[in-house]
Design a protein around this motif. Structure first.
Motif, PDB file in Angstrom:
ATOM      1  N   VAL A  56     -35.962 -26.679  16.970  1.00 55.66           N
ATOM      2  CA  VAL A  56     -34.470 -27.822  17.856  1.00 55.66           C
ATOM      3  C   VAL A  56     -35.586 -28.321  18.897  1.00 55.66           C
ATOM      4  O   VAL A  56     -35.623 -29.702  18.376  1.00 55.66           O
ATOM      5  N   ARG A  66     -38.482 -31.332  17.535  1.00 51.36           N
ATOM      6  CA  ARG A  66     -38.031 -31.746  16.119  1.00 51.36           C
ATOM      7  C   ARG A  66     -38.239 -31.133  14.726  1.00 51.36           C
ATOM      8  O   ARG A  66     -38.383 -32.224  13.995  1.00 51.36           O
ATOM      9  N   GLU A  67     -38.637 -30.364  14.692  1.00 48.14           N
ATOM     10  CA  GLU A  67     -38.917 -29.445  13.736  1.00 48.14           C
ATOM     11  C   GLU A  67     -37.770 -29.014  12.705  1.00 48.14           C
ATOM     12  O   GLU A  67     -37.279 -28.922  11.202  1.00 48.14           O
ATOM     13  N   ASP A  99     -33.018 -30.349  12.746  1.00 49.39           N
ATOM     14  CA  ASP A  99     -32.306 -31.335  12.922  1.00 49.39           C
ATOM     15  C   ASP A  99     -30.397 -30.846  13.475  1.00 49.39           C
ATOM     16  O   ASP A  99     -30.308 -29.668  12.650  1.00 49.39           O
ATOM     17  N   VAL A 100     -30.154 -30.775  14.810  1.00 52.68           N
ATOM     18  CA  VAL A 100     -28.648 -30.055  14.846  1.00 52.68           C
ATOM     19  C   VAL A 100     -28.289 -30.753  14.046  1.00 52.68           C
ATOM     20  O   VAL A 100     -27.920 -32.265  14.344  1.00 52.68           O
ATOM     21  N   ASP A 101     -27.000 -30.000  13.550  1.00 46.83           N
ATOM     22  CA  ASP A 101     -26.020 -30.834  12.711  1.00 46.83           C
ATOM     23  C   ASP A 101     -24.829 -29.794  13.137  1.00 46.83           C
ATOM     24  O   ASP A 101     -24.639 -28.878  14.102  1.00 46.83           O
TER      25      ASP A 101
END
Lengths: 691, 124
Positions: free
Chosen positions: A74, A77-78, A80-82
């Motif tokens: 995360v 930035r490999e 994404d946080v959902d």
């Protein structure tokens, strides 16, 4: 420092790191969060892993590592946080907490969620990633390897030409030679061919190279390991010599001299680099330096300061009694003394004060667990986390708060479907806030659920025989039924809040802290519980009153209003019960001296009435003979020195050295059978002991 | 001569462990709890060797190495990176920044001291 205390420090640090983790995860919920937040979360997990590794806590290390690897994705930035990932992170934080606690208590962790969460985390990593960087290869260096067994000596020829960066990075060829010499017999020959003429000599350049012959029983790997740190910083060839070379003329000395010269050569300062370090040093610092002090020491200090305050009051009073001619001057000094003593006291109290943040943070887990267990959706919003409260208060608030938060999710919030039908966000909001207000701490727990179902509460209370079937109760009185012992609103006992712990336990816990809890509810909009607590358990602002010719103290916090009534304002009901009309409604009057079993003096007259709001009897007027003063008093426990007296919460020592009892209005009114208002028959049922 | 160590790590546990190991071995031990503090302490402590963590708030280990190597001190004292990973990527990045060596966590006293010895040439 012993190994054990290092271990203790580790777990203390873990607690702080877990707090930082929870805080960071909460901040990550904000879609516009600062990227540094993810770094902080990563660091917290990483530091736990690092420390755990040192203590061989493999299970903890493994989990932290997996968690950290996902966080790293995360961070880079490999990934994404959902919402799903956030939920997983929260659960991972919970598991990490469990694992830390289990390791600390040296017991088995509760592995049921651990395995599931671990699997979930791993599913976010490609199979290859999961184990890639996870190699805890402890450094093994074969220095001083015993050389006695020399089955087969071999000769290595080593050519070594350092780049300038090797020196820049703080390496020293001589030390490499020393290391080689430790594993065998070393011959070193410096190659000075590249040395330029003196005119063009640059002291910062690397021009020397060496050829070495090492006779050793060690493997080539051991030789290469010596150069591990300089890999890429030099030209290096290591080859096994075919035949033992003839003893070359070893000449390491001049080489050493040249190296030393190169190393200590003047290094021009780079002015451009200077501002970098300076700006960096001005950046915000990490945690403020703290001092860890044994709690006993602080408590002894608080106690001593309490004595100081009493002593100061006594001195003031004695000097007043002396009636000295220079009293005016003296009293100025005395006033300064008093202020200083107060300052010291406040300072000492502040040591015990702690922010409620860690307590509040723990509640987000409770909300998560409770919403999972009830299939409801809820999120916790906290406010005023930095509000500081006495440490003991915080500790003892944990259970009541946990219970109230569970209740808020279980009973307060509706199901997502019901909420949507009512036009609300399907995710319910539980708000937890803390604030200092007028010398007290206010803690509010509110939900945006449907509000209390008063009809059902009343039915339930009647069913359980807590209220007469024909009782007419106001909304507030119905709400307060929740605090009655043995009351449970859940139609079916859920496995969550229906644990035989009712709101009465919450109320008792809060009262034991000298606080009170109240409830407000709006139909369709939610319910709010408010806990009001004293700032400290050691001192209190009180009115100095007289009751049956004795000096007593009553907490100011409990008094709403004082009234000096005229005789005609008091109305007698029945034989000796009195009421007073206050702004249109009748309030029962409780004669404090009678309730305490004291004989009121003949000339007591109408005295003074103190209007208090009690939990069980609502608004009540306490009748005392007079009010003398308002003063901060040091609370001394009666129970540890004497025994519990109903209606009396503690004692204090006044300026004249006499002991005065501190009254507890809530308990005081319960002592009086006459104070029961005719409409509230439930009171007699609730408190059968005073019938 | 006592060898002076400046250890920079945000973990109190690691700082404690280092202190116990190194003071036990006769080193003079100084520690800083983040990169900024470490760089600031450097001139006063004037250490013979620096040990630094990589993941730290305010200034990470790479920043520490770069500041010490390129800052006003332009030092060439050995700087050892303390790391949980032993990946080549990390090593080459540390080396590029100017690190002298690395110690992989969890470390044992013997390997820690032998690395310091290897890089400073003396053990107290």
């Amino acid at each position: 420092m012993s190994g054990n205390s290092i271990r203790d420090t580790f777990f203390e640090e873990c607690e702080e790191l877990l707090e930082a983790l929870v805080e960071g995860l909460a901040a990550m919920e904000d879609p516009n969060h600062d990227p540094e937040v993810v770094n902080a979360v990563f660091r917290a997990v990483h530091s736990i892993k690092g420390g755990a590794g040192a203590f061989g806590l493999d299970r903890l290390v493994h989990f932290a590592h997996t968690f950290e690897t996902v966080l790293d994705k995360v961070r880079s930035r490999e990934m994404d946080v959902d919402e799903g990932l956030m939920h997983l992170f929260h659960r991972s934080g919970d598991v990490l907490t469990d694992l830390v606690e289990a390791a600390r208590d040296e017991r088995e962790p509760n592995g049921t969620t651990e395995a599931a969460v671990l699997e979930d985390l791993e599913s976010h990593l490609g199979g290859a990633d999961a184990e890639e960087e996870f190699s805890f290869d402890a450094l093994t260096l074969d220095f001083g390897t015993p050389m006695e067994i020399t089955p087969e000596e071999r000769q290595f020829e080593i050519r070594f030409k350092p780049f300038r960066t090797l020196y820049d990075n703080g390496h020293e060829p001589l030390l490499l030679f020393d290391a080689l010499a430790e594993i065998g017999t070393l011959e070193v020959k410096a190659d000075l061919d590249a040395l330029p003429a003196f005119d063009s000599f640059d002291p910062m350049d690397s021009v020397l190279s060496w050829t070495m012959t090492l006779s050793t029983a060690a493997e080539e790997d051991a030789v290469r390991e010596v150069f591990e740190f300089v890999d890429g910083l030099c030209e290096l060839t290591i080859g096994e010599a075919e035949t033992p070379a003839p003893a070359a003329q070893p000449d390491p000395e001049p080489a050493v001299d040249v190296i030393a010269e190169a190393d200590s050569a003047p290094k021009p300062a780079d002015p451009a680099a200077e501002p970098v370090a300076q700006t960096a040093s001005k950046e915000a610092r990490g945690p403020k330096p703290t001092l860890r002090v044994d709690l006993d020491r602080v408590d002894r200090l608080i106690n001593t300061v309490g004595e100081l305050i009493i002593n100061q009051a006594m001195i003031s009073q004695r000097i007043e009694e002396l009636d000295l001619p220079t009293a005016a001057q003296l009293s100025n000094e005395l006033e300064a003394y008093k202020l200083l003593a107060r300052d010291i006291q406040e300072g000492v109290m502040a040591i015990r004060a702690q922010p409620v943040k860690p307590l509040f943070q723990r509640m987000s887990r409770i909300v998560r667990e409770a919403s999972d267990a009830t299939s409801k959706q809820a999120r916790l919003v906290t406010m005023g986390d930095s509000t500081e409260v006495d440490k003991t208060v915080i500790e003892r608030l944990s259970d009541p708060l946990t219970h109230m938060i569970r209740n808020a999710v279980d009973h307060g919030l509706e199901t997502p479907e019901q909420r949507e039908a009512a036009g609300k966000d399907p995710v319910g909001k539980i708000k937890l806030s803390a604030a200092h207000r007028s010398g007290s701490v206010f803690i509010e727990i509110s939900d945006d659920g449907a509000g209390l179902d008063r009809k059902r509460i009343l039915e339930k209370a009647i069913d359980k025989g807590l209220v007469a079937a024909d009782a007419e109760l106001t909304d507030q009185e119905i709400d307060n039924l929740l605090f009655l012992p043995g009351f449970s609103t859940a139609g079916s006992v859920s496995n969550l809040s229906g644990r035989g712990v009712g709101m009465d336990v919450v109320k008792n816990a809060v009262q034991a802290l000298g606080g009170r809890v109240s409830i407000t509810s709006t139909h369709g909009a939610g319910t709010t519980f408010t806990i009001v607590l004293p700032l400290t358990l050691a001192v209190m602002d009180g009115f100095i009153i007289s009751v049956a010719d004795q000096t007593m103290v009553i907490p100011i916090a409990s008094i709403l209003e004082t009234i000096r009534p005229n005789a005609k304002d008091l109305h007698t009901i029945g034989t000796d019960s009195q009421v007073i009309r206050v702004r249109g409604s009748y309030v029962p009057v409780v004669n404090v001296s009678e309730n305490l079993g004291l004989v009121p003096p003949e000339r007591s007259g109408v005295g003074v009435l103190l209007l208090v709001s009690t939990e069980t009897h609502g608004l009540t007027a306490l009748k005392v003979e007079d009010i003398h003063d308002q003063r901060q008093v040091v609370i001394k426990s009666l129970e540890s020195n004497y025994g519990a007296i109903q209606g009396v919460s503690a004692a204090t020592i006044l300026g004249d050295g006499k002991i005065a009892l501190i009254l507890d209005p809530d308990e005081l009114v319960k002592l009086d059978p006459a104070s029961v208002s005719p409409s509230l028959s439930l009171d007699t049922r609730m408190e059968p002991q005073h019938a | 001569m006592t060898t002076k160590v400046l250890a920079i790590d945000d973990s109190r546990t690691i700082r404690n462990l280092l202190r116990v190991s190194l003071e036990g071995a006769g080193f003079e031990f100084h520690s800083a709890c983040d990169g900024v503090e470490g760089v600031e302490m450097f001139p006063d402590v004037d250490p013979d060797v620096v040990i630094t963590d990589i993941n730290m708030p305010n200034m990470d280990g790479y920043g520490v190495i770069e500041s010490l190597r390129n800052g006003p001190d332009r030092t060439s004292v050995p700087i050892v990176v303390l790391t949980t990973e032993s990946s080549d990527k990390l090593k080459s990045r540390a080396r590029e920044a100017g690190a002298t060596g690395w110690i992989v966590k969890p470390f044992d006293d013997a390997s820690l001291i032998s690395v310091l010895k290897r890089l400073t040439g003396h053990v107290s």
